[in-house]
Design an enzyme around this catalytic site. Structure first.
Site, PDB file in Angstrom:
ATOM      1  N   GLY A 130       1.067   4.269   1.313  1.00 56.87           N
ATOM      2  CA  GLY A 130       1.711   5.012   2.514  1.00 56.87           C
ATOM      3  C   GLY A 130       1.196   4.372   3.692  1.00 56.87           C
ATOM      4  N   SER A 131       1.185   5.204   4.769  1.00 54.71           N
ATOM      5  CA  SER A 131       0.830   4.655   6.136  1.00 54.71           C
ATOM      6  C   SER A 131      -0.553   4.217   6.246  1.00 54.71           C
ATOM      7  CB  SER A 131       1.145   5.598   7.328  1.00 54.71           C
ATOM      8  OG  SER A 131       2.435   6.072   7.380  1.00 54.71           O
ATOM      9  N   THR A 132      -1.650   4.466   5.309  1.00 57.27           N
ATOM     10  CA  THR A 132      -2.806   3.991   5.533  1.00 57.27           C
ATOM     11  C   THR A 132      -2.827   2.439   5.309  1.00 57.27           C
ATOM     12  OG1 THR A 132      -3.394   4.470   3.224  1.00 57.27           O
ATOM     13  CG2 THR A 132      -3.936   6.178   4.726  1.00 57.27           C
ATOM     14  N   PHE A 133      -1.850   1.861   4.706  1.00 52.40           N
ATOM     15  CA  PHE A 133      -1.531   0.553   4.570  1.00 52.40           C
ATOM     16  C   PHE A 133      -1.343  -0.320   5.774  1.00 52.40           C
ATOM     17  CE2 PHE A 133       0.325  -3.540   3.205  1.00 52.40           C
ATOM     18  CZ  PHE A 133      -0.460  -3.889   2.039  1.00 52.40           C
ATOM     19  N   LYS A 134      -0.779   0.343   6.818  1.00 47.28           N
ATOM     20  CA  LYS A 134      -0.683   0.047   8.271  1.00 47.28           C
ATOM     21  C   LYS A 134      -1.752  -0.659   8.805  1.00 47.28           C
ATOM     22  CE  LYS A 134       3.206   3.040   9.154  1.00 47.28           C
ATOM     23  NZ  LYS A 134       3.765   4.410   9.643  1.00 47.28           N
TER      24      LYS A 134
END
Length: 485
Positions: free
Chosen positions: A215-219
């Protein structure tokens, strides 16, 4: 008559020589094949005639031994089995060994030749040495904080020391007691059968063997790629990103849960987690540069060992524009272990350098003499140091101004990134709550801890599960434990 006696003596001498040659063949040349033969019970019986050596976390002993009253005299016990199972693994008379019990098996069982005081005599007499000791890198306070934080919910926690790669906590929930099937017999078999048939999979080490959409942690990875590639030159300048964003080659429009994402700056988009900005950024950076950065963080590496094998975290190398856009926000086929996402946070905290994670600190004999010790080893430079500094600022803003406020610690610079990973057909599956973070006391030159938390909660409403709400408090508790308060 004398001639016959000489002939008989010569014949008997020849027979004696043949006997000695055959004994040498059996005991020396073919000994390894006999020892390895499953039908040979001698090695197994000898192995359990003495207590197994112990595994430690600092000065805390994690294992023990008990008398069985049977031919396999000693069986393994665990002082806090479910708490440390993802670290120790199990040592079973029936089902073998895993994790540290497996990595340190020769030392723990007393079969390692380095344990002998006189190695040559040991080889001849085949005497068994007392089992040695295995010391882990685990910090008991951090391990307990992670375990208590998950409180039986499905999920995992991995915490690292960024400058060395030492694993400070490794928790998987739900867990199990490895002592339940350490011996032989119907009780051990029943416990093994129960655990392996449990749909909750308590024996799955979710911290290192389960991959999730990050999810957004990959941002964090996407932002690093954009800054390193100069796709973004100023984190405070508008990114010219539409809201909603139409995925390339499709009519599908991607939106945001946060407001103010149209043409947002990278710093603001990171703070409130704008999907549109990061999806477009991934496409603008391009597949090759995104793959290169993801691999620099440890993705697509099937050879990571701590020393037990870690499941490969994946960022696809062949995607169209729409798939790349979704992958850049941690969806589509992007998958990561909690340990991998702790590595991402650790690389940011350590100015872009990524250290190889490890959980086996050293092995000693029963008298404390060191046999092996693990030295910190760099895995590579995940990003330019200047990029890491900018990401440190943006991750700090997530905690002080954005979605990660539940991870804040007074007097400590905490940087974090929340994530709520959608999955399943049409995103119908219950989302996973993620939080990755690092913590650095205001007077410290380096961050002593980086952590990743993922929480699965099949009973929660989709609107109630979030990285900031579910995972960040657990990360905060682990970081507090490492910092000593």
């Amino acid at each position: 008559m004398i001639r016959h006696v000489r002939h008989a003596a010569a014949f008997l001498g020849l027979l004696l020589f043949a006997l000695l040659v055959n004994a040498t063949r059996v005991q020396v040349v073919n000994s390894s094949s006999y020892n390895g033969n499953p039908a040979n019970r001698r090695a197994v019986l000898t192995r359990y005639t003495q207590p197994r050596g112990e595994i430690y976390a600092g000065t805390t002993r994690l294992t023990g031994n008990r008398r069985t009253g049977g031919p396999l005299r000693w069986a393994r016990t665990y002082t806090s089995g479910p708490l440390y199972a993802p670290v120790t693994g199990y040592a079973s008379q029936t089902y073998g060994t895993t994790l540290l019990e497996n990595a340190g098996d020769a030392v723990l069982s007393g079969t390692d030749p380095r344990l002998a005081r006189v190695p040559l005599w040991n080889a001849i007499a085949r005497e068994q040495n007392p089992g040695g000791r295995v010391y882990s890198t685990i910090l008991p306070a951090a391990q307990k904080a992670a375990f208590d934080g998950l409180d039986g919910r499905k999920g995992a926690v991995a915490a690292l020391e960024p400058a060395t790669g030492k694993i400070l906590a490794l928790v998987s929930s739900p867990s199990y007691d490895p002592g339940g099937f350490a011996a032989t017999g119907t009780a051990a078999t029943a416990d093994w059968t129960r655990l392996t048939a449990d749909p909750a999979q308590p024996m799955l080490n979710r911290a290192i063997r389960q991959t999730y959409p990050p999810g957004s942690t990959f941002k964090v990875v996407t932002a690093a790629a954009a800054l390193d590639a100069d796709t973004v030159g100023d984190v405070d300048a508008p990114t010219r990103s539409p809201d909603p964003y139409t995925l390339p080659g499709t009519s599908t429009r991607l939106g945001n849960e946060a407001s103010g994402c149209a043409n947002a700056t990278l710093a603001y988009a990171f703070q409130v987690s704008c999907n549109t900005v990061f999806a477009k950024l991934g496409v603008d950076v391009g597949l090759n540069a995104m793959v290169r950065t993801a691999r620099a963080f440890g993705f697509d590496d099937p050879g990571l060992h701590i020393p037990s094998g870690v499941s490969e975290s994946v960022f696809d190398t062949s995607m169209n524009g729409a798939q790349l856009a979704l992958s850049s926000i941690g969806q589509y086929d992007t998958r990561a272990t909690p340990l991998q996402m702790a590595m991402v946070a650790a690389a940011v905290a350590d100015d872009g350098e990524l250290m190889t994670p490890y959980v086996l600190a050293r092995q000693t004999d029963s008298r404390g003499r060191t046999l092996t010790a693990t030295s910190p080893r760099a895995l590579g430079q995940a990003m330019d140091p200047s990029t890491a500094v900018q990401l440190q600022r943006m991750m700090s803003d997530v905690v002080t101004k954005g979605t990660g406020s539940n991870a804040a610690i007074p007097g400590v610079d905490v940087g974090g990134k929340t994530g709520t990973a959608q999955h399943g057909v049409g995103n119908s599956g219950t989302p996973y709550a993620w939080f990755i973070a690092w913590a650095r006391p205001n007077d410290a030159p380096v961050a002593p801890v980086a952590v990743a938390v993922v929480v699965e909660d099949a009973a929660a409403d989709r609107s109630d599960i979030s990285g900031g709400g579910d995972a960040a408090p657990i990360a905060q508790a682990v970081m507090r434990a490492v910092l000593g308060g």
